[in-house]
Structures are given as C-alpha cells and as structure tokens.
Write a protein that holds these residues in place. Structure first.
Motif: not given
Length: 355
Positions: A76-81, A87-89, A123-139
């Motif tokens: 979920i994308f929003s203006k604040e987070q 997990n909320v960032y 912060k200091k944590e690197m996060i990687e989430i595979k997105i191939d199977n989500y409803s949107l493409n990489s672009d």
C-alpha cells in the motif's frame, strides 16, 4: 493524495506456478497406480512409484500452499508511508527506493530469466520484496515510487521551486509573461538534471509549476522535443495507474511537440491507441482527445490501422467518445460518415469533453 493498494495477482501466480500444479497432480496420479498388495513385498520396483509420488505431493504441495498464502499479501502506497503486508515504513525513514532486476537461472532447464524486486533502505535495514506476481508490472511500480515517495526538495535547485504556476502566468501582462518564459528556459538549460528530477518528483505536488515548465519548453521544439515526448509518456502512464486523469490531463494537454514523426512519438501513439478500448470511460475519452495532438493527416494515411481504430470508436456506446473520435478524424481530413444527429444535438447543449 489518495492511497494506492497493490494486490497479489492470482492470474500471475497461477501462470508462474503451473508447473508445480502439474507435478502435484502427477504425484496423485502415480499414487493411484500403486497396488496395496505389491507393497507387502519390499522391492525397489514396488516402492519406487510410491516414493516418487510422495515426494511430488509433499514437495510441490508445500510450494503451492506457500504460494496460496501469498494471496493475502499487499503493498500500500500513501503520502506518509509504504505498507508491505503488516509492516509499515515511513517515507522519512526510507532511502534508495527503486525497482531492481535479478538474474535467475534454472540449471535443470538451462533457462535464464529476470525477477523484479522492490528494493529500499529503511533506516539501516535493506529490504527487498519480489514483485513479479503482484498486479502491477515493474514500470508501474517505478511510477508509484516517484509519485508517493517524499520529495527531497533540498536536493533540487531551489530556483525551480520559485517558478510560477501556469495559472499565474496566464494573468501576467505581455512583458512580464515573456520575462518569465525566458527566465524559466534559461534555468532549464543550465540545470537539466535538476529539471528532470523536479518534474518527476512534483508531477502531483506542484503540477501547475510543472505545467508551466512544459509550456515554456514547447517554445524551443528542436531542443526539447525528445524530453517533452518522454515526459508525456511518463505522465500518461502515471495517470493510468493512479486514476489521476482529472489532475494530470492539463499537464498532458500542455506537452506540445513540433515533430510527431519521431520514434519517441511513435511510442506515444502506440500507448495511446492501446488505451482507446479501455473499459474506463474517462481513460477512453481523454485518450482520444490527446490522440489529436499526436497524429496528422499524413500519419493516419500512412498507418491505416490507426485510422481504423479511430473509426471503430464511432460506434462506441458513449456519445462523447463517438463525438470526439469523429472530431479527430475530420480535423485530420479523413473521410468519414456524418456524425449521428443525436450526437450533434447533445453536443450543442452538453459538454462533450468531460464525463
């Protein structure tokens, strides 16, 4: 600014997991061939098929269950987070956000393929989430990162924040308006990298200022045509994935190029004509209006497939789409039947350009 939620795509998941389902079903089929009487005598041959079927069922069944559990995943994308599942960032704590590609290799089938990840540093944590199977493409993920991530205005030349809005420009007298256009053009020429960044990060936040920039750049087509064409394509795609046509259409209408016969312009036309059959009426209507800026008589004659696509919209279920399609064809001197009488009457009393 609205929230955009991206769901895990069942269709993409099934497509990528089809092999797992086939082997899983094969396991049950092999198990059905086993005769209980044969298992009473221990031999390698008697236990080969049961063992193989059990491995298929257990291993691939586990993979299928894991994938099915992913259907509850969401971003979920929003203006604040940025929210990834539970997990909320906060954007203020995020840096180096981007979409990356990793090469994967299957030794068994000797196939190399790309997998896409949403990468960020929280912060200091690197996060990687595979997105191939989500409803949107990489672009589309890239566009959302630009739209929602916090604008780092401190890293942009502050002069760009002082540009006047397009609506303000329209209220200036002739002398002052010429000065503003000249000043803005000079600023853009001297700070091209900052210009690109300002437009990308402020498409929504300062859309009227970005609009004025596009207007100024269109005064020097030889220098800025390629930039403006690429910007049109970027903003148009952003409007599609964010349902932001009402906000972004004035921008798109103001991106004017002199040469519409370039390779870049052809890419724009392809994208526009791909959307004229959209089930979303607003996208369909606004796209046809925009097409008029990217075609002329010569292009429509040389590319009859485009003309046929436009003519097909003359039978659209919505009268405004029919009216605008007819207008584009007539404007470019393409022979076409007269507009429906009822559509002509409606256009006299209603706004044929807005939903």
């Amino acid at each position: 600014m609205q929230t955009t939620e991206i769901q895990y795509s069942i269709k993409k998941s099934l497509s990528s997991s089809i092999f797992d389902y086939v082997i899983f079903i094969l396991g049950f089929y092999l198990l059905s061939l086993v005769k209980i009487e044969e298992l009473k005598v221990f031999t390698v041959n008697n236990y080969l098929i049961p063992s193989l079927s059990s491995i298929f069922i257990f291993f691939y069944g586990k993979r299928i269950i894991t994938e099915l559990l992913n259907f509850k995943n969401k971003i979920i994308f929003s203006k604040e987070q940025l929210q990834i599942n539970n997990n909320v960032y906060k954007w203020t704590n995020i840096s180096k956000q981007k979409v990356i590609t990793k090469k994967e290799y299957t030794p068994k089938y000797k196939i190399e393929y790309d997998e896409f990840y949403l990468s960020l540093c929280h912060k200091k944590e690197m996060i990687e989430i595979k997105i191939d199977n989500y409803s949107l493409n990489s672009d589309e993920f890239k566009e959302l990162l630009i739209k929602f991530s916090k604008s780092k205005t401190n890293s942009i030349n502050k002069s760009f924040t002082n540009i006047i809005a397009y609506e303000e420009y329209l209220e200036l007298d002739e002398s002052d308006s010429e000065k503003e256009v000249s000043r803005t053009l000079t600023l853009c020429k001297k700070n091209i990298n900052e210009l690109i960044k300002f437009c990308e990060e402020n498409t929504f936040i300062e859309s009227d200022k970005v609009n004025f920039i596009y207007y100024c750049l269109s005064d020097e087509p030889k220098k800025w045509d390629k930039f403006l064409t690429n910007e049109f394509l970027r903003v148009y795609k952003l409007a599609l994935i964010s349902n932001g046509f009402n906000t972004l259409f004035p921008l798109l209408e103001n991106i004017m190029v002199e040469d519409i016969a370039t390779k870049e312009a052809e890419i724009v036309r392809k994208e526009l004509f791909n959307q004229i059959n959209s089930t979303n009426l607003s996208i369909r209507l606004k796209t046809i209006q925009l097409i008029n800026y990217w075609v002329d008589k010569d292009i429509l004659i040389k590319k009859p497939v485009l003309t046929l696509k436009l003519k097909s919209k003359l039978d659209d279920e919505n009268w405004k789409v029919r009216w605008n399609s007819h207008y584009v064809l007539k404007e470019n001197e393409i022979e076409v039947d007269n507009l429906r009488v009822i559509d002509s009457i409606k256009a006299k009393y209603q706004n044929q350009y807005e939903i």
